[in-house]
Scaffold this motif. Sequence first.
Motif, mmCIF file in Angstrom:
data_model
loop_
_atom_site.group_PDB
_atom_site.id
_atom_site.type_symbol
_atom_site.label_atom_id
_atom_site.label_comp_id
_atom_site.label_asym_id
_atom_site.label_seq_id
_atom_site.Cartn_x
_atom_site.Cartn_y
_atom_site.Cartn_z
ATOM 1 N N SER A 265 0.819 -1.200 0.000
ATOM 2 C CA SER A 265 0.000 0.000 0.000
ATOM 3 C C SER A 265 0.860 1.261 0.000
ATOM 4 C CB SER A 265 -0.908 0.010 1.237
ATOM 5 O OG SER A 265 -1.642 1.206 1.320
ATOM 6 N N MET A 266 0.565 2.162 -0.940
ATOM 7 C CA MET A 266 1.152 3.492 -0.935
ATOM 8 C C MET A 266 0.172 4.429 -0.245
ATOM 9 S SD MET A 266 4.063 3.280 -2.553
ATOM 10 C CE MET A 266 4.407 4.997 -2.925
ATOM 11 N N LEU A 267 0.680 5.300 0.611
ATOM 12 C CA LEU A 267 -0.173 6.214 1.351
ATOM 13 C C LEU A 267 0.170 7.660 1.016
ATOM 14 C CD1 LEU A 267 -0.011 4.382 4.789
ATOM 15 C CD2 LEU A 267 -1.947 4.432 3.218
ATOM 16 N N ARG A 268 -0.839 8.508 1.022
ATOM 17 C CA ARG A 268 -0.642 9.932 0.766
ATOM 18 C C ARG A 268 -0.271 10.614 2.073
ATOM 19 N NH1 ARG A 268 -3.330 14.808 1.085
ATOM 20 N NH2 ARG A 268 -3.215 16.210 -0.728
ATOM 21 N N THR B 19 -11.843 -9.415 -3.847
ATOM 22 C CA THR B 19 -10.675 -9.334 -4.728
ATOM 23 C C THR B 19 -10.972 -9.919 -6.102
ATOM 24 O OG1 THR B 19 -9.195 -9.511 -2.833
ATOM 25 C CG2 THR B 19 -8.250 -9.974 -4.988
ATOM 26 N N ASP B 20 -11.728 -11.054 -6.131
ATOM 27 C CA ASP B 20 -11.951 -11.696 -7.425
ATOM 28 C C ASP B 20 -12.781 -10.814 -8.352
ATOM 29 O OD1 ASP B 20 -14.523 -14.028 -6.219
ATOM 30 O OD2 ASP B 20 -14.282 -11.866 -6.001
ATOM 31 N N ASN C 57 -9.583 4.062 -9.891
ATOM 32 C CA ASN C 57 -8.667 2.926 -9.922
ATOM 33 C C ASN C 57 -8.761 2.196 -8.590
ATOM 34 O OD1 ASN C 57 -6.414 1.191 -9.957
ATOM 35 N ND2 ASN C 57 -5.418 2.504 -11.457
ATOM 36 N N PRO C 58 -9.266 0.974 -8.572
ATOM 37 C CA PRO C 58 -9.491 0.272 -7.305
ATOM 38 C C PRO C 58 -8.253 -0.386 -6.731
ATOM 39 C CG PRO C 58 -10.218 -1.099 -9.111
ATOM 40 C CD PRO C 58 -9.739 0.208 -9.733
ATOM 41 N N TRP C 59 -7.148 -0.415 -7.478
ATOM 42 C CA TRP C 59 -6.008 -1.207 -7.039
ATOM 43 C C TRP C 59 -5.391 -0.673 -5.751
ATOM 44 C CZ3 TRP C 59 -4.785 -5.933 -8.119
ATOM 45 C CH2 TRP C 59 -3.555 -6.434 -7.692
ATOM 46 N N GLY C 60 -5.265 0.635 -5.641
ATOM 47 C CA GLY C 60 -4.667 1.211 -4.440
ATOM 48 C C GLY C 60 -5.463 0.893 -3.190
ATOM 49 N N LEU C 61 -6.792 0.960 -3.293
ATOM 50 C CA LEU C 61 -7.634 0.653 -2.149
ATOM 51 C C LEU C 61 -7.548 -0.827 -1.792
ATOM 52 C CD1 LEU C 61 -9.546 1.996 -0.157
ATOM 53 C CD2 LEU C 61 -11.446 1.400 -1.683
ATOM 54 N N HIS C 62 -7.455 -1.673 -2.805
ATOM 55 C CA HIS C 62 -7.268 -3.110 -2.586
ATOM 56 C C HIS C 62 -5.968 -3.375 -1.824
ATOM 57 C CE1 HIS C 62 -6.432 -7.331 -3.432
ATOM 58 N NE2 HIS C 62 -5.377 -6.973 -4.151
ATOM 59 N N CYS C 63 -4.880 -2.737 -2.260
ATOM 60 C CA CYS C 63 -3.584 -2.919 -1.589
ATOM 61 C C CYS C 63 -3.637 -2.381 -0.158
ATOM 62 C CB CYS C 63 -2.479 -2.198 -2.369
ATOM 63 S SG CYS C 63 -2.080 -2.951 -3.952
ATOM 64 N N ARG D 86 -6.242 -2.136 1.882
ATOM 65 C CA ARG D 86 -7.011 -3.061 2.727
ATOM 66 C C ARG D 86 -6.185 -4.288 3.083
ATOM 67 N NH1 ARG D 86 -10.680 -7.179 0.355
ATOM 68 N NH2 ARG D 86 -11.546 -8.330 2.108
ATOM 69 N N GLN D 87 -5.510 -4.850 2.087
ATOM 70 C CA GLN D 87 -4.684 -6.042 2.333
ATOM 71 C C GLN D 87 -3.549 -5.723 3.303
ATOM 72 O OE1 GLN D 87 -6.935 -8.254 1.075
ATOM 73 N NE2 GLN D 87 -5.197 -9.445 0.339
ATOM 74 N N HIS D 88 -2.953 -4.553 3.153
ATOM 75 C CA HIS D 88 -1.840 -4.157 3.999
ATOM 76 C C HIS D 88 -2.297 -3.966 5.450
ATOM 77 C CE1 HIS D 88 1.452 -1.061 5.110
ATOM 78 N NE2 HIS D 88 1.903 -2.269 5.283
ATOM 79 N N LEU D 89 -3.436 -3.327 5.640
ATOM 80 C CA LEU D 89 -3.964 -3.141 6.991
ATOM 81 C C LEU D 89 -4.255 -4.484 7.651
ATOM 82 C CD1 LEU D 89 -6.470 -0.157 6.631
ATOM 83 C CD2 LEU D 89 -4.164 -0.116 7.568
ATOM 84 N N ASN D 90 -4.808 -5.404 6.889
ATOM 85 C CA ASN D 90 -5.109 -6.725 7.440
ATOM 86 C C ASN D 90 -3.837 -7.471 7.840
ATOM 87 O OD1 ASN D 90 -7.855 -6.353 7.110
ATOM 88 N ND2 ASN D 90 -7.938 -7.376 5.119
ATOM 89 N N ARG D 91 -2.793 -7.352 7.008
ATOM 90 C CA ARG D 91 -1.526 -8.028 7.333
ATOM 91 C C ARG D 91 -0.915 -7.438 8.596
ATOM 92 N NH1 ARG D 91 -0.576 -7.747 1.722
ATOM 93 N NH2 ARG D 91 0.780 -5.930 1.991
#
Length: 374
Positions: free
Chosen positions: A29-32, A122-123, A140-146, A148-153
């Motif tokens: 995840s990239m953050l602003r 994700t699918d 672009n949904p990819w950043g939000l997907h990353c 969410r995954q990063h927060l969960n990890r």
Amino acid sequence: MVGQSPLSPGEGRAVLLEPFVHQVGGHTSMLRYDEHTVCKPLVSQELSFYESLPWAMRQFTPQYKGIVSVHLKKDSMGNLTLMASPGTEHGLIKWNHTQVTKTFRDSCSGKVLLRTDLQYHTDSLLEDANGNQPERKSYNPWGLHCHRQHLNRLSSKHNENKLHQFLLLENVVSKYSYPCILDLKMGTRQHGDDASEEKKARHIKKCEQSTSASLGVRICGMQVYQADTGHFLCKDKYFGRKLSPEGFRQTLRQFLCTGNQLRADLLEPIILRLKALLSVIRKQSSYRFYSSSLLIIYDGQEPKESTAPADHHLPFPKAHGANPARVDVRMIDFAHTTFRGSKSSPTPHDGPDRGYIFGLENLIKILQNLSEGK
């Protein structure tokens, strides 16, 4: 530190971290951090690269601005809190899932299809039952997907008192009103020198089954503004992996179409900048840019529209100074980059990165053919 500049928010001031809405690729995840700065989890190998960056390469990489601490905490409802500060830990601002979603929605005018709890599947993001990737034209949904995954990890692996170190880097798309971005994974090899045999085999297979082997470059993400519809067309890394060399060429052309017409005016400046990068890479002995990406960026708002009133129904509008650079080319992601003198490279490589050069040469040839109408 090399290239470090003063932090704009000021020492000790809490900073609100938001998902970076223009992230088109990658898995972290990239953050602003602020309008001109993004942050990402610190990897010592990448930090080492930025701290010893050759002068000639600085125009082709984001400016390194330093390090920030990010504190995580989970509340009784299971929401993860992100708090960032360049200095003191007192008076930090809390930032949870609900606030993240609200700000992401507020920052993207128009019809942004977000779920308030960030729980989209994700699918559905990647492809449908027939293997076709949907074209998301609102954001672009990819950043939000990353994100969410990063927060969960982070939530599952670390206790809530742990401080995480993040790199602060220049936001290379901040000067563009409607940034069209192509994320290219460069080179014929993607695994680092320290990769396990399992990871090495996995990356070799990905390269063999994609244009990484045949062209030395593959698409890892894309967003291109469609002026005729007022939306961004987005593609992700799974789309890029399936492309044949001809499919790669067609997608590259699609990236340069902000509607029904090819932006032929952008070809020459992109080619010139890629040739300048090629000249620099050829002189970097011992460097291997394994798994790094190359961004090609331009503004989807054509020059003739630059003085027109802002259309507020469009996504991602940003107000910037006049006369922004028409195109940009930047290298990013150096977590697996090795070079002579690097702690992660006890046995340095000789000569320049031939796989990276191979990819750049092919990319330039394809763009030159487009310019000539081939």
